[in-house]
Design an enzyme around this catalytic site. Structure first.
Site, PDB file in Angstrom:
ATOM      1  N   HIS A 135      40.769  32.186  68.666  1.00 37.89           N
ATOM      2  CA  HIS A 135      39.466  32.821  68.475  1.00 37.89           C
ATOM      3  C   HIS A 135      38.503  31.940  67.675  1.00 37.89           C
ATOM      4  O   HIS A 135      37.312  32.212  67.647  1.00 37.89           O
ATOM      5  CB  HIS A 135      39.663  34.155  67.758  1.00 37.89           C
ATOM      6  CG  HIS A 135      38.995  35.326  68.417  1.00 37.89           C
ATOM      7  ND1 HIS A 135      38.444  35.301  69.679  1.00 37.89           N
ATOM      8  CD2 HIS A 135      38.792  36.593  67.969  1.00 37.89           C
ATOM      9  CE1 HIS A 135      37.946  36.488  69.967  1.00 37.89           C
ATOM     10  NE2 HIS A 135      38.141  37.292  68.947  1.00 37.89           N
ATOM     11  N   TYR A 152      33.163  37.815  60.347  1.00 38.44           N
ATOM     12  CA  TYR A 152      34.241  38.079  61.289  1.00 38.44           C
ATOM     13  C   TYR A 152      33.649  38.223  62.683  1.00 38.44           C
ATOM     14  O   TYR A 152      32.483  38.589  62.865  1.00 38.44           O
ATOM     15  CB  TYR A 152      35.111  39.286  60.903  1.00 38.44           C
ATOM     16  CG  TYR A 152      35.985  38.981  59.708  1.00 38.44           C
ATOM     17  CD1 TYR A 152      37.208  38.356  59.867  1.00 38.44           C
ATOM     18  CD2 TYR A 152      35.543  39.277  58.421  1.00 38.44           C
ATOM     19  CE1 TYR A 152      37.994  38.039  58.766  1.00 38.44           C
ATOM     20  CE2 TYR A 152      36.322  38.956  57.316  1.00 38.44           C
ATOM     21  CZ  TYR A 152      37.545  38.340  57.497  1.00 38.44           C
ATOM     22  OH  TYR A 152      38.310  38.020  56.410  1.00 38.44           O
ATOM     23  N   ASN A 154      33.721  40.182  65.325  1.00 37.14           N
ATOM     24  CA  ASN A 154      33.097  41.355  65.933  1.00 37.14           C
ATOM     25  C   ASN A 154      31.738  41.708  65.351  1.00 37.14           C
ATOM     26  O   ASN A 154      31.033  42.545  65.911  1.00 37.14           O
ATOM     27  CB  ASN A 154      34.038  42.557  65.837  1.00 37.14           C
ATOM     28  CG  ASN A 154      35.297  42.358  66.650  1.00 37.14           C
ATOM     29  OD1 ASN A 154      35.440  41.374  67.378  1.00 37.14           O
ATOM     30  ND2 ASN A 154      36.225  43.282  66.528  1.00 37.14           N
ATOM     31  N   ASN A 183      33.947  40.433  72.088  1.00 36.01           N
ATOM     32  CA  ASN A 183      33.269  41.300  71.118  1.00 36.01           C
ATOM     33  C   ASN A 183      32.235  40.568  70.270  1.00 36.01           C
ATOM     34  O   ASN A 183      31.250  41.168  69.846  1.00 36.01           O
ATOM     35  CB  ASN A 183      34.292  41.996  70.225  1.00 36.01           C
ATOM     36  CG  ASN A 183      35.074  43.044  70.982  1.00 36.01           C
ATOM     37  OD1 ASN A 183      34.563  43.657  71.915  1.00 36.01           O
ATOM     38  ND2 ASN A 183      36.314  43.243  70.607  1.00 36.01           N
ATOM     39  N   TYR A 197      42.932  32.187  59.793  1.00 37.22           N
ATOM     40  CA  TYR A 197      42.451  32.131  61.174  1.00 37.22           C
ATOM     41  C   TYR A 197      42.024  30.735  61.617  1.00 37.22           C
ATOM     42  O   TYR A 197      41.650  30.545  62.772  1.00 37.22           O
ATOM     43  CB  TYR A 197      41.254  33.078  61.345  1.00 37.22           C
ATOM     44  CG  TYR A 197      41.562  34.509  61.027  1.00 37.22           C
ATOM     45  CD1 TYR A 197      42.316  35.283  61.894  1.00 37.22           C
ATOM     46  CD2 TYR A 197      41.098  35.090  59.849  1.00 37.22           C
ATOM     47  CE1 TYR A 197      42.609  36.606  61.602  1.00 37.22           C
ATOM     48  CE2 TYR A 197      41.388  36.414  59.547  1.00 37.22           C
ATOM     49  CZ  TYR A 197      42.137  37.162  60.427  1.00 37.22           C
ATOM     50  OH  TYR A 197      42.425  38.463  60.138  1.00 37.22           O
TER      51      TYR A 197
END
Length: 189
Positions: free
Chosen positions: A19, A64, A66, A112, A14
């Site tokens: 994000h 992470y 969320n 989120n 990632y």
């Protein structure tokens, strides 16, 4: 004391996704302030240092996106912090690419990570620096925010990252209103 948390997802998979703009800003801020963000604490990688005389903790939650609120809540409880001592840096798909937006408080919108923070610290009254990662009209939202930038987009993003880390410093040195007046509405394109 300020907690400056950049939101993202851990792991090399990632690292350069849309994000993870918050993580990228923390990395830039750490370089500017000569702070090493390499200590595992509060379900995060953190680094401690100063902006002027003000102690700051730079945080990259490893929960992470969320579940970002879990890491921030752990730090809040340990240091007995309040929402006024929090600056969150995150990606945003709704503002024009090449800009950032600083807000004093507000709802999470569709983000989120912000929803998790607001729910767990039970407050919307914290500063946030939103980094534009482009606008999506072709892809599923999840696929878009987990996609990487093109080379041309990344050149623009690097300027946004620089502006965002400068804005975080000004929030601590001056206040949120000062940063809003000096950075909102400016484009790096």
């Amino acid at each position: 004391m300020y907690l400056i948390a950049g939101l993202g997802n851990p792991g090399s998979k990632y690292e350069y996704t849309r994000h993870n703009a918050g993580f990228m800003v923390i990395d830039d801020l750490a370089k500017k302030l000569n702070i090493k963000v390499n200590k595992l604490k509060f379900k995060s990688l953190i680094g401690e240092g100063f902006i002027g005389d003000e102690k700051v903790i730079l945080m990259k939650p490893s929960t992470y996106m969320n579940d970002s609120g879990k890491a921030i809540l752990d730090c809040f409880n340990y240091y007995n912090l309040s929402a006024e001592n929090l600056i969150v840096i995150c990606d945003d798909i709704d503002i024009p690419f090449g800009t950032i937006r600083i807000k004093k408080k507000g709802s999470a919108g569709t983000h989120n990570g912000l929803k998790s923070i607001i729910y767990l610290i039970e407050s919307q009254d914290f500063a946030r620096i939103k980094v534009s990662v482009g606008q999506n009209d072709k892809y599923d939202l999840k696929d878009f925010v987990l996609s990487q930038f093109s080379k041309k987009e990344f050149e623009v993003l690097e300027k946004e990252i620089d502006m965002s880390s400068d804005a975080a410093i000004k929030i601590v040195e001056e206040n949120v209103d000062y940063a809003m007046n000096n950075f909102n509405g400016k484009s790096v394109i």
